[in-house]
Design a protein around this motif. Sequence first.
Motif, mmCIF file in Angstrom:
data_model
loop_
_atom_site.group_PDB
_atom_site.id
_atom_site.type_symbol
_atom_site.label_atom_id
_atom_site.label_comp_id
_atom_site.label_asym_id
_atom_site.label_seq_id
_atom_site.Cartn_x
_atom_site.Cartn_y
_atom_site.Cartn_z
ATOM 1 N N ALA A 134 0.831 -1.204 0.000
ATOM 2 C CA ALA A 134 0.000 0.000 0.000
ATOM 3 C C ALA A 134 0.864 1.252 0.000
ATOM 4 N N GLY A 135 1.947 1.235 0.760
ATOM 5 C CA GLY A 135 2.837 2.390 0.811
ATOM 6 C C GLY A 135 3.441 2.696 -0.540
ATOM 7 N N SER A 136 3.889 1.668 -1.249
ATOM 8 C CA SER A 136 4.479 1.844 -2.574
ATOM 9 C C SER A 136 3.442 2.317 -3.586
ATOM 10 N N ALA A 137 2.316 1.613 -3.640
ATOM 11 C CA ALA A 137 1.297 1.930 -4.637
ATOM 12 C C ALA A 137 0.748 3.335 -4.460
ATOM 13 N N GLU A 138 0.539 3.740 -3.211
ATOM 14 C CA GLU A 138 -0.016 5.073 -2.974
ATOM 15 C C GLU A 138 0.978 6.158 -3.369
ATOM 16 N N GLN A 139 2.255 5.920 -3.144
ATOM 17 C CA GLN A 139 3.252 6.907 -3.566
ATOM 18 C C GLN A 139 3.247 7.064 -5.077
ATOM 19 N N MET A 140 3.103 5.942 -5.777
ATOM 20 C CA MET A 140 3.125 5.990 -7.236
ATOM 21 C C MET A 140 1.934 6.767 -7.782
ATOM 22 N N ALA A 141 0.813 6.655 -7.070
ATOM 23 C CA ALA A 141 -0.427 7.254 -7.570
ATOM 24 C C ALA A 141 -0.620 8.700 -7.121
ATOM 25 N N THR A 142 0.192 9.152 -6.179
ATOM 26 C CA THR A 142 0.004 10.476 -5.586
ATOM 27 C C THR A 142 0.956 11.483 -6.205
ATOM 28 N N LYS A 143 0.431 12.671 -6.462
ATOM 29 C CA LYS A 143 1.274 13.743 -6.983
ATOM 30 C C LYS A 143 1.517 14.776 -5.887
ATOM 31 N N GLY A 144 2.664 15.444 -5.966
ATOM 32 C CA GLY A 144 2.998 16.449 -4.971
ATOM 33 C C GLY A 144 4.409 16.248 -4.478
ATOM 34 N N GLY A 145 4.825 17.061 -3.526
ATOM 35 C CA GLY A 145 6.157 16.953 -2.959
ATOM 36 C C GLY A 145 6.311 15.705 -2.129
ATOM 37 N N LYS A 146 7.562 15.320 -1.865
ATOM 38 C CA LYS A 146 7.824 14.066 -1.148
ATOM 39 C C LYS A 146 7.207 14.045 0.243
ATOM 40 N N ALA A 147 7.270 15.175 0.953
ATOM 41 C CA ALA A 147 6.704 15.218 2.305
ATOM 42 C C ALA A 147 5.195 14.998 2.259
ATOM 43 N N ALA A 148 4.527 15.636 1.283
ATOM 44 C CA ALA A 148 3.080 15.476 1.145
ATOM 45 C C ALA A 148 2.728 14.052 0.751
ATOM 46 N N VAL A 149 3.487 13.485 -0.174
ATOM 47 C CA VAL A 149 3.266 12.109 -0.611
ATOM 48 C C VAL A 149 3.373 11.155 0.574
ATOM 49 N N GLN A 150 4.386 11.356 1.403
ATOM 50 C CA GLN A 150 4.591 10.487 2.561
ATOM 51 C C GLN A 150 3.415 10.565 3.523
ATOM 52 N N LYS A 151 2.935 11.775 3.805
ATOM 53 C CA LYS A 151 1.821 11.934 4.737
ATOM 54 C C LYS A 151 0.547 11.290 4.206
ATOM 55 N N ILE A 152 0.293 11.475 2.907
ATOM 56 C CA ILE A 152 -0.892 10.863 2.294
ATOM 57 C C ILE A 152 -0.793 9.348 2.365
ATOM 58 N N ALA A 153 0.399 8.809 2.035
ATOM 59 C CA ALA A 153 0.597 7.358 2.071
ATOM 60 C C ALA A 153 0.406 6.812 3.482
ATOM 61 N N GLU A 154 0.918 7.526 4.492
ATOM 62 C CA GLU A 154 0.762 7.087 5.886
ATOM 63 C C GLU A 154 -0.708 6.947 6.246
ATOM 64 N N LYS A 155 -1.490 7.952 5.918
ATOM 65 C CA LYS A 155 -2.911 7.939 6.279
ATOM 66 C C LYS A 155 -3.663 6.834 5.544
ATOM 67 N N LEU A 156 -3.343 6.647 4.262
ATOM 68 C CA LEU A 156 -4.034 5.624 3.489
ATOM 69 C C LEU A 156 -3.659 4.218 3.931
ATOM 70 N N VAL A 157 -2.377 3.997 4.235
ATOM 71 C CA VAL A 157 -1.957 2.687 4.741
ATOM 72 C C VAL A 157 -2.657 2.393 6.061
ATOM 73 N N TYR A 158 -2.726 3.395 6.922
ATOM 74 C CA TYR A 158 -3.397 3.225 8.214
ATOM 75 C C TYR A 158 -4.868 2.864 8.001
ATOM 76 N N GLN A 159 -5.504 3.505 7.012
ATOM 77 C CA GLN A 159 -6.904 3.193 6.708
ATOM 78 C C GLN A 159 -7.049 1.762 6.202
ATOM 79 N N TYR A 160 -6.104 1.333 5.367
ATOM 80 C CA TYR A 160 -6.155 -0.048 4.872
ATOM 81 C C TYR A 160 -6.106 -1.042 6.026
ATOM 82 N N LEU A 161 -5.287 -0.718 7.030
ATOM 83 C CA LEU A 161 -5.098 -1.636 8.152
ATOM 84 C C LEU A 161 -6.240 -1.567 9.170
ATOM 85 N N ARG A 162 -6.768 -0.373 9.405
ATOM 86 C CA ARG A 162 -7.740 -0.179 10.485
ATOM 87 C C ARG A 162 -9.177 -0.040 10.019
#
Length: 222
Positions: A134-162
């Motif tokens: 999920a972390g890899s796929a979300e980074q690939m699909a997300t546009k923006g700066g690296k910090a923003a990409v990381q934060k978006i990926a964190e939230k989405l991975v957490y949603q996948y798990l919880r």
Amino acid sequence: MDHATDEPEASRLQKVVEGIAITPEAAAKLVGGYRATFEAKFKREPESLEDKRRVANKIVGRYSKLSAAAGAVTAVPSVIPGVGTAVAVLGGGVTDIAAALKLQIDMCMCLVEVYETEMSAEDKKHLAFTIALAGSAEQMATKGGKAAVQKIAEKLVYQYLRGPALVTIKQLFKRASITFTQKAAAKAIPAGVGVAFSSSTNYVLTTVVGKVAVAVLAKDVK
């Protein structure tokens, strides 16, 4: 993209990556070495979140360097044990995807061992695969700066798990396969995080996946 051809490729990718990924038992042994090094240096076990983060950072650094070394497919069989099998089964650019995912899953398996020692081996494996894919796929699909990409990926991975609608490993492999292939074909490298399967981009991608994993495992997702 024709979904009739997507599914077999994603299924083959899943079978190969699962076959060459590190086991929870092997991850525990590897992490044990890092814990022993920490104890020798600091004269205590790594029990606090800060101590665990120190160990985790060493693991992320190791796998990021391995990922960089595996940037060229010709180097993969000699750099990563088991990827010779991926070359034989998958061939072509898909081998690059398998190598990248294998290293990210191995890294996440070790990070799960750092933070979730009491889980069963099967739960550790499921958690590691979900975070890495999920972390890899979300980074690939997300546009923006690296910090923003990381934060978006964190939230989405957490949603996948919880979240109530848990994304299965099979679905995540399909998503990763399609997204990685599209990015590689388009030679797109959004925000320096996209996939060109080179030394530098592999290093960056693996590092960010590691940071996402640590944030999720340390429950530091805001």
